[in-house]
Design a protein around this motif. Structure first.
Motif, PDB file in Angstrom:
ATOM      1  N   GLN A 233      52.053  37.482  44.683  1.00  0.00           N
ATOM      2  CA  GLN A 233      52.056  37.413  43.222  1.00  0.00           C
ATOM      3  C   GLN A 233      51.503  38.710  42.621  1.00  0.00           C
ATOM      4  N   ILE A 234      50.457  39.243  43.223  1.00  0.00           N
ATOM      5  CA  ILE A 234      49.888  40.506  42.749  1.00  0.00           C
ATOM      6  C   ILE A 234      50.906  41.632  42.888  1.00  0.00           C
ATOM      7  N   ALA A 250      45.337  38.328  33.209  1.00  0.00           N
ATOM      8  CA  ALA A 250      45.813  37.635  32.011  1.00  0.00           C
ATOM      9  C   ALA A 250      47.132  36.926  32.276  1.00  0.00           C
ATOM     10  N   GLN A 251      47.976  37.506  33.104  1.00  0.00           N
ATOM     11  CA  GLN A 251      49.272  36.908  33.419  1.00  0.00           C
ATOM     12  C   GLN A 251      49.145  35.839  34.499  1.00  0.00           C
ATOM     13  N   MET A 252      48.345  36.114  35.531  1.00  0.00           N
ATOM     14  CA  MET A 252      48.249  35.222  36.676  1.00  0.00           C
ATOM     15  C   MET A 252      47.413  33.981  36.394  1.00  0.00           C
ATOM     16  N   TYR A 253      46.466  34.086  35.468  1.00  0.00           N
ATOM     17  CA  TYR A 253      45.532  32.989  35.222  1.00  0.00           C
ATOM     18  C   TYR A 253      45.691  32.429  33.816  1.00  0.00           C
ATOM     19  N   LYS A 254      46.935  32.343  33.358  1.00  0.00           N
ATOM     20  CA  LYS A 254      47.199  31.721  32.063  1.00  0.00           C
ATOM     21  C   LYS A 254      46.704  30.277  32.080  1.00  0.00           C
ATOM     22  N   LEU A 260      36.236  32.990  32.628  1.00  0.00           N
ATOM     23  CA  LEU A 260      36.331  33.089  34.079  1.00  0.00           C
ATOM     24  C   LEU A 260      37.225  34.241  34.531  1.00  0.00           C
ATOM     25  N   HIS A 261      37.812  34.943  33.586  1.00  0.00           N
ATOM     26  CA  HIS A 261      38.741  36.005  33.948  1.00  0.00           C
ATOM     27  C   HIS A 261      38.059  37.166  34.658  1.00  0.00           C
ATOM     28  N   GLY A 262      36.823  37.454  34.277  1.00  0.00           N
ATOM     29  CA  GLY A 262      36.113  38.537  34.961  1.00  0.00           C
ATOM     30  C   GLY A 262      35.935  38.248  36.433  1.00  0.00           C
ATOM     31  N   VAL A 268      41.190  39.322  42.545  1.00  0.00           N
ATOM     32  CA  VAL A 268      42.365  40.193  42.544  1.00  0.00           C
ATOM     33  C   VAL A 268      42.014  41.539  43.176  1.00  0.00           C
ATOM     34  N   LEU A 269      40.837  42.072  42.835  1.00  0.00           N
ATOM     35  CA  LEU A 269      40.399  43.338  43.432  1.00  0.00           C
ATOM     36  C   LEU A 269      40.285  43.216  44.950  1.00  0.00           C
TER      37      LEU A 269
END
Length: 292
Positions: A233-234, A250-254, A260-262, A268-269
């Motif tokens: 997905q990445i 923002a796209q993957m965790y809609k 929780l995005h941070g 992802v990193l």
């Protein structure tokens, strides 16, 4: 916290889970500990081991001492040194005279938002177990299984008499494990999952948080698949022109709480670093690109 509000939480009591295994639940529920840290007592005879003593809270320590009773504590074992796992090791050692044996010490100031606990600077083991080393008491044997990834010092403990494995935070049924660089390492995490998947002798996992895992190899296989799907997905996000982590998140965790995005960005990193090592992506400052 709303998701766990109505779940039964038997704090301060020792529950029998299986042969040689009892559990005492610490009263430290949170979004990353679920109902709390589960401390396990291993052994039914004159000696026992304590796995993941948990937070340094008087109520929890008193409950552990009541459960221990007249038994001698052979070892206080920690799977890793996040603050929801190891701070009670030292005060419990003072109360019981038992040595602290298990994972290596590790204190690290992370460089980004966490979705789990910080490291415990008080952890000071009397002995560090290497991969495959065992400790034993009356009727029980615990063997250390090195499983770096969630943290570099993470260790699981296999109870050889019953096929149980104490999986710490490496494998949990209620949630995937947090892998947050710089100490969290996705490459090591995936290798550790493969290592556990190869252990056909393990019939049940007792994680530090959440219910027992009764089909462990099936769960581990699914976790490996989930992580492989996430990395694909990445790669698709980069191919679509989203070259920076915040845009990918923002796209993957809609639909996921933006607070929780941070922390999601840390995962992802971790995947991107793994992909970079494998020669699949490269970075230029904050931007990431696919390699042919």
């Amino acid at each position: 916290m709303d998701a766990i509000r109505n779940i039964e939480k038997p704090y301060t009591v020792a529950e029998r889970l299986g042969p040689l295994v009892r559990r005492v639940l610490a009263r430290n529920p949170s979004p990353f500990t679920y109902t709390g840290t589960q401390t396990y007592l291993v052994g039914d005879g004159a000696s026992l081991a304590v796995i993941d003593p948990g937070p340094d809270e008087v109520e929890h320590l008193d409950a552990l001492m009541a459960a221990i009773g007249d038994a001698a504590v052979t070892a206080i074992c920690c799977t890793h040194t996040h603050r929801d796992h190891s701070p009670a090791a030292s005060p419990l050692a003072a109360r019981t005279g038992a040595p602290v044996i298990g994972c290596a010490p590790l204190t690290l100031d992370d460089d980004g938002p966490r979705a789990d606990a910080a490291f415990d600077p008080t952890y000071n083991p009397d002995r560090v177990l290497t991969d495959g080393e065992a400790i034993s008491g009356e009727g029980w044997t615990l063997r250390a299984i090195a499983t770096p990834g969630h943290t570099s010092n993470h260790v699981c403990f296999a109870l050889e008499e019953t096929g149980a494995l104490f999986s710490g935070d490496h494998v949990m049924g209620w949630s995937t494990s947090v892998v947050s660089p710089p100490d969290g390492d996705m490459t090591a995490y995936m290798e550790s999952l493969q290592k556990l998947y190869g252990r056909e002798q393990d019939t049940v996992y007792y994680p530090a948080h959440g219910p027992a895992v009764t089909k462990p190899r099936q769960l581990v296989r699914g976790m490996i698949g989930h992580r492989r799907s996430r990395e694909k997905q990445i790669q698709r996000q980069i191919e679509a022109g989203l070259t920076r982590i915040p845009a990918m998140v923002a796209q993957m965790y809609k639909g996921v709480d933006e607070r929780l995005h941070g922390a999601a960005g840390r995962s992802v990193l971790a995947h991107l670093i793994d992909l970079e090592r494998r020669g699949l992506v490269q970075r230029d400052g904050e931007d990431w690109a696919l390699l042919a």
